[in-house]
Write a protein that holds these residues in place. Structure first.
Motif, PDB file in Angstrom:
ATOM      1  N   ARG A  30       0.800  -1.231   0.000  1.00 34.35           N
ATOM      2  CA  ARG A  30       0.000   0.000   0.000  1.00 34.35           C
ATOM      3  C   ARG A  30       0.834   1.283   0.000  1.00 34.35           C
ATOM      4  N   PHE A  31       2.094   1.215   0.431  1.00 39.93           N
ATOM      5  CA  PHE A  31       2.940   2.409   0.440  1.00 39.93           C
ATOM      6  C   PHE A  31       3.924   2.436  -0.735  1.00 39.93           C
ATOM      7  N   THR A  32       3.827   1.469  -1.622  1.00 39.48           N
ATOM      8  CA  THR A  32       4.709   1.388  -2.788  1.00 39.48           C
ATOM      9  C   THR A  32       3.891   1.690  -4.042  1.00 39.48           C
ATOM     10  N   PRO A  33       4.253   2.704  -4.815  1.00 40.93           N
ATOM     11  CA  PRO A  33       3.518   2.984  -6.053  1.00 40.93           C
ATOM     12  C   PRO A  33       3.596   1.786  -7.017  1.00 40.93           C
ATOM     13  N   VAL A  34       2.455   1.474  -7.621  1.00 44.40           N
ATOM     14  CA  VAL A  34       2.358   0.328  -8.530  1.00 44.40           C
ATOM     15  C   VAL A  34       1.695   0.792  -9.826  1.00 44.40           C
ATOM     16  N   TRP A  35       2.266   0.370 -10.945  1.00 45.38           N
ATOM     17  CA  TRP A  35       1.638   0.607 -12.247  1.00 45.38           C
ATOM     18  C   TRP A  35       1.458  -0.749 -12.900  1.00 45.38           C
ATOM     19  N   VAL A  36       0.206  -1.112 -13.160  1.00 43.78           N
ATOM     20  CA  VAL A  36      -0.148  -2.403 -13.753  1.00 43.78           C
ATOM     21  C   VAL A  36      -0.578  -2.184 -15.199  1.00 43.78           C
ATOM     22  N   TRP A  37       0.022  -2.969 -16.093  1.00 42.72           N
ATOM     23  CA  TRP A  37      -0.344  -2.966 -17.514  1.00 42.72           C
ATOM     24  C   TRP A  37      -0.903  -4.349 -17.861  1.00 42.72           C
ATOM     25  N   GLN A  38      -2.035  -4.359 -18.556  1.00 45.64           N
ATOM     26  CA  GLN A  38      -2.678  -5.626 -18.883  1.00 45.64           C
ATOM     27  C   GLN A  38      -3.325  -5.539 -20.248  1.00 45.64           C
ATOM     28  N   GLY A  39      -3.145  -6.574 -21.047  1.00 45.99           N
ATOM     29  CA  GLY A  39      -3.844  -6.681 -22.321  1.00 45.99           C
ATOM     30  C   GLY A  39      -5.232  -7.258 -22.094  1.00 45.99           C
ATOM     31  N   GLU A  40      -6.226  -6.602 -22.617  1.00 42.98           N
ATOM     32  CA  GLU A  40      -7.612  -7.040 -22.429  1.00 42.98           C
ATOM     33  C   GLU A  40      -7.857  -8.409 -23.071  1.00 42.98           C
ATOM     34  N   ALA A  41      -7.124  -8.731 -24.118  1.00 41.83           N
ATOM     35  CA  ALA A  41      -7.312  -9.997 -24.832  1.00 41.83           C
ATOM     36  C   ALA A  41      -6.272 -11.049 -24.445  1.00 41.83           C
ATOM     37  N   ASP A  42      -5.624 -10.870 -23.302  1.00 39.11           N
ATOM     38  CA  ASP A  42      -4.580 -11.803 -22.854  1.00 39.11           C
ATOM     39  C   ASP A  42      -5.189 -13.173 -22.578  1.00 39.11           C
ATOM     40  N   GLU A  43      -4.645 -14.191 -23.225  1.00 43.95           N
ATOM     41  CA  GLU A  43      -5.139 -15.554 -23.035  1.00 43.95           C
ATOM     42  C   GLU A  43      -4.331 -16.322 -21.995  1.00 43.95           C
ATOM     43  N   LEU A  44      -3.162 -15.812 -21.603  1.00 50.92           N
ATOM     44  CA  LEU A  44      -2.334 -16.486 -20.599  1.00 50.92           C
ATOM     45  C   LEU A  44      -2.633 -15.996 -19.189  1.00 50.92           C
ATOM     46  N   VAL A  45      -2.788 -14.699 -19.037  1.00 48.08           N
ATOM     47  CA  VAL A  45      -3.142 -14.109 -17.742  1.00 48.08           C
ATOM     48  C   VAL A  45      -4.457 -13.363 -17.949  1.00 48.08           C
ATOM     49  N   PRO A  46      -5.555 -13.925 -17.449  1.00 46.40           N
ATOM     50  CA  PRO A  46      -6.859 -13.284 -17.657  1.00 46.40           C
ATOM     51  C   PRO A  46      -6.881 -11.860 -17.096  1.00 46.40           C
ATOM     52  N   VAL A  47      -7.532 -10.982 -17.821  1.00 46.47           N
ATOM     53  CA  VAL A  47      -7.616  -9.579 -17.437  1.00 46.47           C
ATOM     54  C   VAL A  47      -8.210  -9.413 -16.035  1.00 46.47           C
ATOM     55  N   ASP A  48      -9.081 -10.323 -15.635  1.00 46.04           N
ATOM     56  CA  ASP A  48      -9.692 -10.230 -14.306  1.00 46.04           C
ATOM     57  C   ASP A  48      -8.662 -10.344 -13.184  1.00 46.04           C
ATOM     58  N   GLU A  49      -7.535 -11.030 -13.423  1.00 46.09           N
ATOM     59  CA  GLU A  49      -6.480 -11.133 -12.411  1.00 46.09           C
ATOM     60  C   GLU A  49      -5.898  -9.757 -12.098  1.00 46.09           C
ATOM     61  N   SER A  50      -5.568  -9.011 -13.134  1.00 46.79           N
ATOM     62  CA  SER A  50      -5.027  -7.668 -12.925  1.00 46.79           C
ATOM     63  C   SER A  50      -6.076  -6.741 -12.330  1.00 46.79           C
ATOM     64  N   ARG A  51      -7.305  -6.850 -12.783  1.00 46.39           N
ATOM     65  CA  ARG A  51      -8.377  -6.007 -12.232  1.00 46.39           C
ATOM     66  C   ARG A  51      -8.568  -6.280 -10.745  1.00 46.39           C
ATOM     67  N   ARG A  52      -8.467  -7.538 -10.352  1.00 40.47           N
ATOM     68  CA  ARG A  52      -8.631  -7.913  -8.951  1.00 40.47           C
ATOM     69  C   ARG A  52      -7.494  -7.346  -8.101  1.00 40.47           C
ATOM     70  N   ILE A  53      -6.271  -7.421  -8.598  1.00 43.40           N
ATOM     71  CA  ILE A  53      -5.113  -6.877  -7.885  1.00 43.40           C
ATOM     72  C   ILE A  53      -5.251  -5.362  -7.738  1.00 43.40           C
ATOM     73  N   VAL A  54      -5.637  -4.692  -8.806  1.00 47.57           N
ATOM     74  CA  VAL A  54      -5.797  -3.240  -8.775  1.00 47.57           C
ATOM     75  C   VAL A  54      -6.877  -2.842  -7.778  1.00 47.57           C
ATOM     76  N   ALA A  55      -7.999  -3.545  -7.782  1.00 52.62           N
ATOM     77  CA  ALA A  55      -9.081  -3.236  -6.840  1.00 52.62           C
ATOM     78  C   ALA A  55      -8.616  -3.410  -5.394  1.00 52.62           C
ATOM     79  N   ALA A  56      -7.861  -4.473  -5.129  1.00 49.62           N
ATOM     80  CA  ALA A  56      -7.360  -4.716  -3.771  1.00 49.62           C
ATOM     81  C   ALA A  56      -6.370  -3.636  -3.353  1.00 49.62           C
ATOM     82  N   LEU A  57      -5.506  -3.217  -4.267  1.00 44.12           N
ATOM     83  CA  LEU A  57      -4.551  -2.144  -3.957  1.00 44.12           C
ATOM     84  C   LEU A  57      -5.281  -0.841  -3.645  1.00 44.12           C
ATOM     85  N   LYS A  58      -6.287  -0.517  -4.437  1.00 40.79           N
ATOM     86  CA  LYS A  58      -7.062   0.703  -4.188  1.00 40.79           C
ATOM     87  C   LYS A  58      -7.786   0.616  -2.850  1.00 40.79           C
ATOM     88  N   ALA A  59      -8.370  -0.539  -2.545  1.00 41.76           N
ATOM     89  CA  ALA A  59      -9.087  -0.717  -1.279  1.00 41.76           C
ATOM     90  C   ALA A  59      -8.154  -0.601  -0.082  1.00 41.76           C
TER      91      ALA A  59
END
Length: 97
Positions: A30-59
Motif C-alpha cells: 500500500r505504500f509502494t507505487p504500482v503501475w499495472v499494464w494488462q492486455g484485455e485480450a490476454d489468453e495467458l493471464v486473464p484480465v480479471d487477475e489484474s483487475r482484482r489486484i488493482v481493486a485490492a490495492l485501491k481498497a
C-alpha cells in the motif's frame, strides 16, 4: 519486498499461490507505487487477475495506476516500454524510508 524498491511495474500480472491472498499482498504494497499494464485480450493471464489486484490495492489505500490495452494479448511490455511514460514514472519514484 516492500521497502526495498521505490515502485513496482507489473506487466500481465497474476499472483502466484505462495504470495498469499490478494488482500495481504495489497496491504504490504500500500505504500509502494504500482503501475499495472494488462492486455484485455490476454489468453495467458486473464484480465480479471489484474483487475482484482488493482481493486485490492485501491481498497488498501495504495497508489496504483492501471492501464488496460484493448485488443492486446499477452505482449503488453513492448507497448508499455514504448509508451515513453513508464521509464519517466519509474525513475521519478522514491522509496519511503
Amino acid at each position: 519486498y516492500p521497502g526495498r524498491f521505490a515502485a513496482v511495474l507489473v506487466a500481465c500480472g497474476a499472483l502466484p499461490a505462495e504470495a498469499g491472498s490478494v488482500d495481504s499482498v495489497a496491504a504490504r504494497l500500500r505504500f509502494t507505487p504500482v503501475w499495472v499494464w494488462q492486455g484485455e485480450a490476454d489468453e495467458l493471464v486473464p484480465v480479471d487477475e489484474s483487475r482484482r489486484i488493482v481493486a485490492a490495492l485501491k481498497a488498501a489505500g495504495g497508489k496504483v495506476i492501471y492501464t488496460e490495452l484493448p485488443r492486446v494479448s499477452h505482449n503488453v511490455w513492448d507497448l508499455m516500454y514504448d509508451s515513453g511514460k513508464v521509464i519517466d514514472w519509474l525513475f521519478a519514484q522514491r522509496r519511503q524510508d
